[in-house]
Enzyme design. Structure first.
Site, PDB file in Angstrom:
ATOM      1  N   CYS A 184      -0.361  -2.069 -17.833  1.00 44.27           N
ATOM      2  CA  CYS A 184       0.164  -0.442 -16.471  1.00 44.27           C
ATOM      3  C   CYS A 184       0.993  -0.869 -15.323  1.00 44.27           C
ATOM      4  O   CYS A 184       0.124  -0.075 -14.253  1.00 44.27           O
ATOM      5  CB  CYS A 184      -1.602  -0.219 -16.124  1.00 44.27           C
ATOM      6  SG  CYS A 184      -2.577  -1.395 -15.663  1.00 44.27           S
ATOM      7  N   HIS A 193       0.904  -1.237  -0.419  1.00 43.69           N
ATOM      8  CA  HIS A 193      -0.345   0.172  -0.374  1.00 43.69           C
ATOM      9  C   HIS A 193       0.737   1.114   0.206  1.00 43.69           C
ATOM     10  O   HIS A 193       0.552   2.376  -0.875  1.00 43.69           O
ATOM     11  CB  HIS A 193      -0.575   0.210   0.974  1.00 43.69           C
ATOM     12  CG  HIS A 193      -1.452   1.364   1.854  1.00 43.69           C
ATOM     13  ND1 HIS A 193      -1.252   2.372   2.126  1.00 43.69           N
ATOM     14  CD2 HIS A 193      -3.505   1.883   1.117  1.00 43.69           C
ATOM     15  CE1 HIS A 193      -2.262   3.241   1.711  1.00 43.69           C
ATOM     16  NE2 HIS A 193      -3.118   2.698   1.500  1.00 43.69           N
TER      17      HIS A 193
END
Length: 430
Positions: A393, A63
């Protein structure tokens, strides 16, 4: 003082702020270097204040790493000892300029800046796009020579700007009184309930699409995992507790589920507003984590029911290719989508059976391994055979120049990169 995996390519200095809980946000000042064990969505407001982030735990797909890239700030993750080696208040320099290893030095150190002239750049055999999650960074990223946005994630906007679980705006009565009070504070001065969620989400996405207009901007519907959703305001009232959220209720599976379907309608309504009302027809939409072809059909039907019809007003629909089932069933998926974007983070995770959130298995395999490269080549060949566009991506091209060489030689159509690596990779391909 410490070292770990680098995120970005910047060098920054500032006073260290060692905190172990997001409740200590009042202790963080703009320009501090945030030093902590690890982060989750609760930490985003604090991360937006910091000039750099240093964590004890986590890898390149943690994260802290993902959000740091989207905020455009330097980070060093997985140091193992930063919270014990670094003291609050001491001036430190965070150096992410030297490849995969990021280092933290004592004091404020001098450094040299290399300027790159972008005039007269030669055309490349592949489109270079940029990943943008933070609308505040969109206009700065748009200045760098690019071919559009390959990934704009709704999760970042929901976590950092809206700051509450989407279902909280649909069924606030399911929350306790304190949570409802906090929700009212978030909506202060704005429209209420579902209208607030739709308006803010549409406004932030429109900001990104306006910065790059008329270039394409591929917006991905939300792909929070249940543990991440629980971290949002009100999340505990709407989310299950799953043993392994990475393998649970996420992506396309969530959109038709009773726990989230009403919130997905709000995401659709916001994207309709961006394209039809605001007029940002350069926005293309992408579905994440589609496990089966039947699941794809179900979600496409939901999109149509909510005003998002493939082909209408030029709307193109893309799908993330991030599961082995996506690669193996490319012929079947191609019937329902205009193109694909390889998510190398998850495709690596599920090719090798690695939990990318687990520090214990970090380093066993990455995108440069032969098994993953074969998987990527199969995906590219499959899309090409069906006349579909395919890009990537995931984080790998931003981190590994040798992986970029493999992608170009394999015939990929586009590569979407973090803004701080785009010029470096453009030069490398040239």
């Amino acid at each position: 003082l410490s070292a770990g995996k680098s995120v970005g390519s910047r060098i920054v200095a500032g006073p260290a702020r060692v905190i172990l809980s997001p409740n200590q946000i009042k202790d963080v000042q703009p320009g501090d270097v945030l030093v902590t064990t690890m982060t989750d969505p609760d930490w985003v407001p604090i991360m937006k204040l910091a000039c750099a982030i240093v964590t004890d735990q986590g890898g390149r797909t943690s994260h802290a790493a993902i959000v740091s890239r989207e905020l455009g700030i330097a980070a060093v993750v997985g140091t193992g000892d930063a919270t014990t080696k670094i003291k609050t208040g001491e001036m430190i320099t965070v150096d992410c300029s030297s490849g995969e290893v990021g280092r933290i030095f004592k004091g404020e150190l001098d450094f040299n800046v290399e300027t790159v002239e972008v005039e007269g750049l030669k055309p490349l055999p592949v489109e270079l796009m940029v990943n943008v999650g933070n609308p505040d960074e969109a206009f700065k990223a748009a200045i760098i020579p690019n071919d559009g946005v390959g990934l704009a994630r709704l999760e970042f906007i929901i976590a950092s700007t809206i700051q509450a679980h989407p279902m909280a705006f649909v069924e606030p009565e399911k929350m306790d009184e304190q949570a409802r009070i906090e929700l009212e504070k978030i909506m202060l001065g704005e429209k209420k309930g579902a209208d607030f969620f739709v308006d803010v989400l549409a406004r932030e996405v429109a900001t990104i699409s306006a910065a790059f207009y008329p270039k394409p901007v591929i917006v991905r519907f939300s792909d929070f995992k249940s543990n991440e959703y629980r971290g949002l305001l009100g999340g505990k009232f709407f989310e299950p507790t799953e043993e392994n959220p990475m393998l649970g209720l996420r992506g396309a599976s969530r959109y038709s589920h009773k726990l989230y379907c009403e919130a997905f309608k709000l995401e659709c309504k916001a994207m309709c507003k961006v394209r039809e009302t605001i007029g940002m027809t350069n926005v293309k939409l992408m579905l994440p984590f589609v496990r089966t072809v039947e699941e794809a059909k179900n979600v496409i039907e939901l999109l149509e029911q909510n005003g998002l019809v493939r082909g209408k007003n030029g709307l193109e629909l893309f799908m993330m290719c991030e599961l082995p089932s996506n690669v193996l069933m490319m012929d079947e998926f191609s019937k329902h989508f205009d193109g694909f974007s390889i998510g190398s983070n998850d495709l690596t995770q599920f090719t090798f059976g690695l939990d990318r959130d687990s520090q214990l298995v970090q380093g066993i395999a990455d995108e440069r391994c032969e098994a993953l490269k074969r998987m990527v080549k199969m995906a590219i060949d499959g899309a090409k055979n069906n006349g579909k566009k395919i890009g990537i991506c995931g984080q790998a091209p931003s981190d590994y120049p040798e992986f970029v060489k493999f992608l170009v030689e394999t015939g990929i159509d586009s590569i979407s990169l973090t803004s701080d690596s785009l010029l470096k990779i453009r030069k490398h391909i040239g």
